[in-house]
Write an enzyme that holds these catalytic residues in place. Structure first.
Site, PDB file in Angstrom:
ATOM      1  N   LYS A   1      58.254  25.659  40.246  1.00 43.81           N
ATOM      2  CA  LYS A   1      58.268  24.199  40.370  1.00 43.81           C
ATOM      3  C   LYS A   1      57.559  23.732  41.641  1.00 43.81           C
ATOM      4  CE  LYS A   1      62.831  23.759  40.107  1.00 43.81           C
ATOM      5  NZ  LYS A   1      63.287  25.162  39.962  1.00 43.81           N
TER       6      LYS A   1
ATOM      7  N   ARG B   1      69.902  18.091  38.633  1.00 45.73           N
ATOM      8  CA  ARG B   1      70.423  19.417  38.301  1.00 45.73           C
ATOM      9  C   ARG B   1      71.752  19.334  37.566  1.00 45.73           C
ATOM     10  NH1 ARG B   1      67.499  22.292  42.680  1.00 45.73           N
ATOM     11  NH2 ARG B   1      67.847  24.524  42.558  1.00 45.73           N
TER      12      ARG B   1
ATOM     13  N   ARG C   1      59.836  36.252  46.995  1.00 41.83           N
ATOM     14  CA  ARG C   1      59.826  35.047  47.839  1.00 41.83           C
ATOM     15  C   ARG C   1      60.765  35.226  49.035  1.00 41.83           C
ATOM     16  NH1 ARG C   1      60.965  29.351  44.980  1.00 41.83           N
ATOM     17  NH2 ARG C   1      63.139  29.859  45.313  1.00 41.83           N
TER      18      ARG C   1
ATOM     19  N   ARG D   1      63.615  32.908  53.067  1.00 38.40           N
ATOM     20  CA  ARG D   1      64.704  32.055  52.569  1.00 38.40           C
ATOM     21  C   ARG D   1      65.947  32.891  52.312  1.00 38.40           C
ATOM     22  NH1 ARG D   1      63.533  27.774  47.768  1.00 38.40           N
ATOM     23  NH2 ARG D   1      65.738  28.146  47.359  1.00 38.40           N
TER      24      ARG D   1
ATOM     25  N   ARG E   1      72.868  31.591  41.460  1.00 37.49           N
ATOM     26  CA  ARG E   1      72.031  30.405  41.229  1.00 37.49           C
ATOM     27  C   ARG E   1      71.553  30.353  39.774  1.00 37.49           C
ATOM     28  NH1 ARG E   1      68.014  31.781  45.462  1.00 37.49           N
ATOM     29  NH2 ARG E   1      66.753  29.987  44.886  1.00 37.49           N
TER      30      ARG E   1
HETATM   31  P1  AMP Z   1      65.800  24.822  45.450  1.00 35.14           P
HETATM   32  O1  AMP Z   1      64.931  24.778  46.666  1.00 35.14           O
HETATM   33  O2  AMP Z   1      65.493  23.758  44.475  1.00 35.14           O
HETATM   34  O3  AMP Z   1      65.859  26.195  44.838  1.00 35.14           O
HETATM   35  O4  AMP Z   1      67.295  24.508  45.968  1.00 35.14           O
HETATM   36  C1  AMP Z   1      67.950  25.353  46.891  1.00 35.14           C
HETATM   37  C2  AMP Z   1      69.429  25.000  46.936  1.00 35.14           C
HETATM   38  O5  AMP Z   1      69.595  23.649  47.381  1.00 35.14           O
HETATM   39  C3  AMP Z   1      70.168  25.056  45.605  1.00 35.14           C
HETATM   40  O6  AMP Z   1      70.607  26.372  45.293  1.00 35.14           O
HETATM   41  C4  AMP Z   1      71.345  24.108  45.871  1.00 35.14           C
HETATM   42  O7  AMP Z   1      72.333  24.713  46.679  1.00 35.14           O
HETATM   43  C5  AMP Z   1      70.685  23.023  46.708  1.00 35.14           C
HETATM   44  N1  AMP Z   1      70.128  21.935  45.854  1.00 35.14           N
HETATM   45  C6  AMP Z   1      68.818  21.609  45.687  1.00 35.14           C
HETATM   46  N2  AMP Z   1      68.686  20.581  44.827  1.00 35.14           N
HETATM   47  C7  AMP Z   1      69.938  20.259  44.423  1.00 35.14           C
HETATM   48  C8  AMP Z   1      70.461  19.303  43.516  1.00 35.14           C
HETATM   49  N3  AMP Z   1      69.664  18.471  42.828  1.00 35.14           N
HETATM   50  N4  AMP Z   1      71.809  19.262  43.351  1.00 35.14           N
HETATM   51  C9  AMP Z   1      72.632  20.079  44.031  1.00 35.14           C
HETATM   52  N5  AMP Z   1      72.207  21.026  44.883  1.00 35.14           N
HETATM   53  C10 AMP Z   1      70.874  21.120  45.090  1.00 35.14           C
END
Ligand code: AMP
Length: 190
Positions: free
Chosen positions: A14, A89, A128, A134, A146
């Site tokens: 994404k 989400r 990654r 990360r 996740r």
């Molecule tokens: P991402 O960078 O999109 O993989 O997000 C990393 C982490 O941020 C996720 O595992 C969640 O803990 C948190 N996070 C990101 N976006 C959301 C969302 N829309 N709702 C809830 N938690 C989020």
């Protein structure tokens, strides 16, 4: 406005595709994960709260995430449109986003989903984790959590957009450029 939701499990690509799409279509990129990480880096109160969930592979609570996203949208009154990356989400986030856009006399144009099988996701996330440092990409148990959270809470969001006839799935395995061209074809046929 052109408002896109870029959808897919963690590691689907994404972020990579968003970077290309904002350039092509002059959109504002809103990645909730990136905004949380910036808050963690800046040691804000929001960052501290988000970190406690992110480290465990859990979702940050809806109310916190929705308020943050709404504030970011409102910071960009002149945007031609947005790419929402990693948001919504949950179903609650999806209806909050509709309400927010509705209040701006706008709406989601399309949900574009990157479809990638689980084994490939795990492989990509571990790479990654090594490259980016990360924390949530380095622990196989957190990665699994996740993916499980995605399957249980996020995947159903697809039905929300499918019911509005706004869902398009694209094969997320292959060359970055090939996937990008497929996404553009869907957008250009709107
Ligand atoms: P991402 O960078 O999109 O993989 O997000 C990393 C982490 O941020 C996720 O595992 C969640 O803990 C948190 N996070 C990101 N976006 C959301 C969302 N829309 N709702 C809830 N938690 C989020």
């Amino acid at each position: 406005m052109l408002n896109l939701v870029l959808f897919g499990p963690p590691g689907a690509g994404k972020g990579t595709q968003s970077a290309k799409l904002i350039e092509r279509y002059s959109l504002v990129h809103l990645s909730t994960g990136d905004i949380f990480r910036a808050n963690i880096k800046g040691e804000t109160e929001l960052g501290l709260l988000a970190k406690s969930f992110m480290d465990k592979g859990q979702l940050v609570p809806d109310e916190v995430t929705i308020n943050m996203l709404s504030a970011e949208v409102k910071k960009n009154p002149d945007a031609k449109g947005f790419i929402f990356d990693g948001f919504p989400r949950t179903s609650a986030q999806a209806s909050a986003l509709d309400e927010l856009l509705n209040s701006m006399d706008s709406s989601i144009s399309l949900m574009l989903a990157l479809e990638v099988e689980e084994a490939e996701l795990k492989r990509r996330l571990l790479i990654r984790g090594k490259d980016s440092g990360r924390a949530d990409d380095q622990d196989p148990a957190v990665i699994q959590k996740r993916i499980d959270v995605y399957n249980a809470e996020t995947f159903p969001v697809r039905d929300y957009y499918q019911a509005q006839n706004k869902y398009k799935g694209v094969d997320g395995i292959g060359e970055i450029e090939t996937i990008f061209n497929q996404l553009c074809t869907e957008i250009d046929s709107l």
